[in-house]
Design a protein around this motif. Structure first.
Motif, PDB file in Angstrom:
ATOM      1  N   UNK A 244     -16.487 108.711-111.173  1.00  0.00           N
ATOM      2  CA  UNK A 244     -15.224 108.668-110.432  1.00  0.00           C
ATOM      3  C   UNK A 244     -15.405 108.767-108.917  1.00  0.00           C
ATOM      4  N   UNK A 245     -16.642 108.685-108.428  1.00  0.00           N
ATOM      5  CA  UNK A 245     -16.864 108.806-106.988  1.00  0.00           C
ATOM      6  C   UNK A 245     -16.521 107.485-106.288  1.00  0.00           C
ATOM      7  N   UNK A 246     -16.229 107.578-105.001  1.00  0.00           N
ATOM      8  CA  UNK A 246     -15.863 106.372-104.257  1.00  0.00           C
ATOM      9  C   UNK A 246     -16.237 106.521-102.783  1.00  0.00           C
ATOM     10  N   UNK A 247     -16.331 105.383-102.078  1.00  0.00           N
ATOM     11  CA  UNK A 247     -16.501 105.374-100.627  1.00  0.00           C
ATOM     12  C   UNK A 247     -15.482 104.403-100.051  1.00  0.00           C
ATOM     13  N   UNK A 248     -15.156 104.582 -98.777  1.00  0.00           N
ATOM     14  CA  UNK A 248     -14.190 103.697 -98.129  1.00  0.00           C
ATOM     15  C   UNK A 248     -14.579 103.498 -96.674  1.00  0.00           C
ATOM     16  N   UNK A 249     -13.962 102.547 -96.033  1.00  0.00           N
ATOM     17  CA  UNK A 249     -14.255 102.282 -94.624  1.00  0.00           C
ATOM     18  C   UNK A 249     -13.549 101.041 -94.144  1.00  0.00           C
ATOM     19  N   UNK A 250     -14.059 100.493 -93.035  1.00  0.00           N
ATOM     20  CA  UNK A 250     -13.454  99.308 -92.412  1.00  0.00           C
ATOM     21  C   UNK A 250     -14.545  98.374 -91.940  1.00  0.00           C
ATOM     22  N   UNK A 251     -14.270  97.068 -92.048  1.00  0.00           N
ATOM     23  CA  UNK A 251     -15.212  96.040 -91.621  1.00  0.00           C
ATOM     24  C   UNK A 251     -14.556  95.196 -90.531  1.00  0.00           C
ATOM     25  N   UNK A 252     -15.251  95.029 -89.396  1.00  0.00           N
ATOM     26  CA  UNK A 252     -14.746  94.221 -88.295  1.00  0.00           C
ATOM     27  C   UNK A 252     -15.818  93.217 -87.859  1.00  0.00           C
TER      28      UNK A 252
ATOM     29  N   UNK B  81     -27.769 105.490-101.408  1.00  0.00           N
ATOM     30  CA  UNK B  81     -27.604 104.037-101.396  1.00  0.00           C
ATOM     31  C   UNK B  81     -27.781 103.478 -99.988  1.00  0.00           C
ATOM     32  N   UNK B  82     -28.098 102.189 -99.925  1.00  0.00           N
ATOM     33  CA  UNK B  82     -27.988 101.426 -98.684  1.00  0.00           C
ATOM     34  C   UNK B  82     -26.661 100.677 -98.715  1.00  0.00           C
ATOM     35  N   UNK B  83     -25.989 100.654 -97.553  1.00  0.00           N
ATOM     36  CA  UNK B  83     -24.653 100.061 -97.450  1.00  0.00           C
ATOM     37  C   UNK B  83     -24.722  98.792 -96.600  1.00  0.00           C
ATOM     38  N   UNK B  84     -24.213  97.679 -97.155  1.00  0.00           N
ATOM     39  CA  UNK B  84     -24.219  96.388 -96.475  1.00  0.00           C
ATOM     40  C   UNK B  84     -22.858  95.715 -96.632  1.00  0.00           C
ATOM     41  N   UNK B  85     -22.651  94.674 -95.843  1.00  0.00           N
ATOM     42  CA  UNK B  85     -21.504  93.780 -96.039  1.00  0.00           C
ATOM     43  C   UNK B  85     -21.928  92.381 -95.619  1.00  0.00           C
ATOM     44  N   UNK B  86     -21.369  91.378 -96.270  1.00  0.00           N
ATOM     45  CA  UNK B  86     -21.649  89.996 -95.891  1.00  0.00           C
ATOM     46  C   UNK B  86     -20.371  89.163 -96.006  1.00  0.00           C
TER      47      UNK B  86
ATOM     48  N   UNK C 117     -15.757 108.038 -93.681  1.00  0.00           N
ATOM     49  CA  UNK C 117     -15.238 106.676 -93.650  1.00  0.00           C
ATOM     50  C   UNK C 117     -16.240 105.841 -92.859  1.00  0.00           C
ATOM     51  N   UNK C 118     -16.700 104.761 -93.440  1.00  0.00           N
ATOM     52  CA  UNK C 118     -17.786 103.986 -92.846  1.00  0.00           C
ATOM     53  C   UNK C 118     -17.243 102.788 -92.067  1.00  0.00           C
ATOM     54  N   UNK C 119     -17.788 102.614 -90.873  1.00  0.00           N
ATOM     55  CA  UNK C 119     -17.364 101.536 -89.975  1.00  0.00           C
ATOM     56  C   UNK C 119     -18.509 100.538 -89.866  1.00  0.00           C
ATOM     57  N   UNK C 120     -18.265  99.329 -90.348  1.00  0.00           N
ATOM     58  CA  UNK C 120     -19.298  98.288 -90.370  1.00  0.00           C
ATOM     59  C   UNK C 120     -18.888  97.128 -89.467  1.00  0.00           C
ATOM     60  N   UNK C 121     -19.898  96.524 -88.819  1.00  0.00           N
ATOM     61  CA  UNK C 121     -19.634  95.421 -87.882  1.00  0.00           C
ATOM     62  C   UNK C 121     -20.427  94.178 -88.291  1.00  0.00           C
ATOM     63  N   UNK C 122     -19.691  93.127 -88.624  1.00  0.00           N
ATOM     64  CA  UNK C 122     -20.296  91.860 -89.046  1.00  0.00           C
ATOM     65  C   UNK C 122     -20.836  91.086 -87.844  1.00  0.00           C
ATOM     66  N   UNK C 123     -21.962  90.442 -88.020  1.00  0.00           N
ATOM     67  CA  UNK C 123     -22.522  89.623 -86.950  1.00  0.00           C
ATOM     68  C   UNK C 123     -23.390  88.527 -87.552  1.00  0.00           C
ATOM     69  N   UNK C 124     -23.634  87.507 -86.758  1.00  0.00           N
ATOM     70  CA  UNK C 124     -24.573  86.465 -87.138  1.00  0.00           C
ATOM     71  C   UNK C 124     -25.924  86.836 -86.571  1.00  0.00           C
ATOM     72  N   UNK C 125     -26.863  87.120 -87.425  1.00  0.00           N
ATOM     73  CA  UNK C 125     -28.156  87.636 -86.989  1.00  0.00           C
ATOM     74  C   UNK C 125     -28.946  86.582 -86.234  1.00  0.00           C
TER      75      UNK C 125
END
Length: 540
Positions: A136-144, A195-200, A230-238
């Protein structure tokens, strides 16, 4: 008597008809109630799950809208579950490849709607476990998006149990979730662990970072679940690790254009003729990712140029010197490109008060003849007006001439004023202009607080439209004035220019370098002519 009877019957018919017209039409208020699940088989939050089919009954007829983009199964099940509708039931076919002692979450997003009004059952989920407990665990955040902080919807956020950074390149994640319209995300039913946290943001939906055009975000360190952060992730083109040619085309006779997937270092770039020697020159565009190859020896019918970067072969260019080419309806003659000139004048055209006059050319200019250039100020010749070729780029020229208010200027460039690489000279060119009045400009006084300029190397960007940098200023003082802004609506952005190279830099996933931070002012700025604005900006 008969006539009287007929009149009575006719009156009765009219009375009945009038009464009937007063009856309220059938129907009622529009249905705005979303579908409600009445029964789950197996039950919601089932443990020791071993079924191959799930049936969910609703209180009305339902359908699935955009299931491919809306439904997220976490952890991933291979092959994918199949979904179908039968009257008021949603049927899920579960493959026999489930992992042991694992909690699964099937999130339908906004895909389940009723048939008649398309009312959405928002974020409907079916959760089950192949073990004896429901995680029942969870994580949340925002992606910009890193370059402008805009929220990123419909992007995939992932957790990997493997702490090997390269696993993200070739293996699917342990848990996945999808961002909403505001860029917010939530991953539910997670088991405890690190865990490692990513977004794509991807198009092929394989949940792996395996294409150079995909956008990526990563958290600097591994995270431990449970965690209330709360995790804040920033998308970019590598930054691409390998230089590639993504486009090559013949722009004209004697001119070829090569576009790379990233900015290149000209010192590492090698262009060499294959078999038959020929003379040519190369010029790198201002962004560093476009190379212009020019030649003027057309004695060879065709020749080949080999392109290498840092000692590694990239491609070859097969060059044709054909004077005419076949096309639909006949042939087209090819010539070297004629000289074209653009100025940095404002609309009108009008001379800017804060900029020197500059000219840009489509071809490299080898000679500039000021004897063929003149400037009239209200019909009076200014004998000291001079243009100078740029010391870095043969495609630019400028003048240090100062201009005055309420004066009409006429610039004349006679034939022979410019001679380009091909030996072409310009036709007569005339520009009519005047200095833009100071009253037509506005200014912004920006007062920054809660910022340390010794630590933060800030650039202020005045943004026009979606993302055009209209003006950029290096912040040297907490109180900064930006003058001579044309009347318009702008947005303001601060860039933490860590390496002080004067531009925003994207990230580098391979070397674990995050993109430079940006901060947007909270509201658009409406600059009016002959008006000075003061903006107090507290940096949080």
């Amino acid at each position: 008597m008969v006539l009287l009877q007929r009149l009575l019957i006719y009156t009765l018919i009219l009375f009945v008809a009038s009464c009937a017209s007063k009856v309220r039409p059938a129907g009622g208020d529009k249905d705005e109630t979303p579908p409600v699940a009445l029964n789950f088989s197996p039950s919601l939050y089932s443990t020791n799950f071993n079924s191959t089919e799930v049936i969910i009954e609703f209180d009305e007829y339902v359908k699935l809208e955009d299931p491919f983009n809306q439904i997220v199964v976490s952890p991933i099940i291979t092959p994918n579950p199949k979904f179908r509708i039968k009257k008021k039931s949603l049927i899920i076919e579960i493959p026999d490849s489930l992992q042991a002692n694992t909690t699964y979450n099937i999130n339908f997003g906004n895909s389940i709607v009723d048939v008649h009004e398309s009312n959405v059952a928002p974020n409907f989920q079916y959760v089950f476990s192949t073990g004896s407990v429901i995680d029942s665990l969870k994580i949340s955040g925002k992606l910009v998006l890193a370059k402008d902080n805009s929220p990123q919807k419909e992007s995939v956020v992932m957790l990997h149990k493997s702490l090997n950074d390269t696993v993200f390149l070739s293996s699917p994640p342990s848990y996945i979730g999808r961002t909403n319209e505001l860029g917010a995300f939530q991953l539910k039913n997670i088991s405890p662990g690190r865990y490692n946290l990513f977004a794509i943001k991807e198009d092929n939906s394989n949940y792996m970072y395996d294409r150079p055009d995909e956008l990526i975000a990563f958290y600097n360190t591994s995270i431990v679940v449970p965690d209330s952060s709360s995790y804040y992730l920033r998308l970019f083109e590598s930054i691409p690790q390998k230089v590639k040619i993504i486009e090559k085309q013949s722009a004209a006779l004697g001119k070829h254009v090569i576009v790379f997937n990233t900015a290149v270092d000209k010192a590492l770039l090698t262009i060499a003729a294959v078999e038959q020697e020929t003379e040519f020159r190369t010029d790198l565009g201002t962004r560093g990712d476009t190379l212009f190859v020019l030649w003027k020896d057309f004695s060879l019918e065709k020749f080949t140029l080999a392109v290498s970067y840092d000692g590694k072969s990239l491609d070859s260019l097969k060059i044709s010197n054909a004077i005419s080419v076949k096309q639909r309806g006949g042939t087209r003659s090819r010539t070297t490109p004629k000289i074209q000139v653009k100025t940095n004048m404002a609309k009108g055209p009008m001379l800017h008060r804060h900029l020197l006059l500059s000219l840009s050319f489509n071809n490299p200019i080898l000679t500039l003849n000021n004897d063929s250039i003149s400037l009239l100020a209200d019909s009076t010749a200014l004998a000291d007006f001079q243009l100078t070729l740029d010391s870095v780029s043969d495609f630019k020229a400028s003048s240090s001439q100062e201009f005055e208010d309420d004066v009409f200027y006429m610039f004349t460039f006679l034939p022979g004023a410019f001679k380009d690489y091909y030996g072409n000279t310009n036709d007569t060119i005339i520009f009519l202009s005047s200095l833009k009045p100071e009253r037509q400009y506005g200014s912004i006084q920006i007062n920054l607080t809660s910022v340390d300029l010794e630590k933060d190397k800030l650039l202020l960007q005045v943004i026009e439209g979606e993302d055009k940098i209209y003006r950029q200023v290096k912040i040297k003082d907490l109180n900064t004035e930006v003058s001579f802004l044309e009347a318009n609506t702008y947005s303001l952005r601060l860039v933490n220019d860590i390496n002080e190279n004067g531009v925003w830099d994207t990230g580098d996933f391979e070397n674990k370098i995050q993109p430079e931070y940006v901060l947007n002012y909270s509201a658009p700025i409406n600059v009016r002519a002959n008006w000075d604005m003061v903006i107090d900006w507290k940096i949080r």
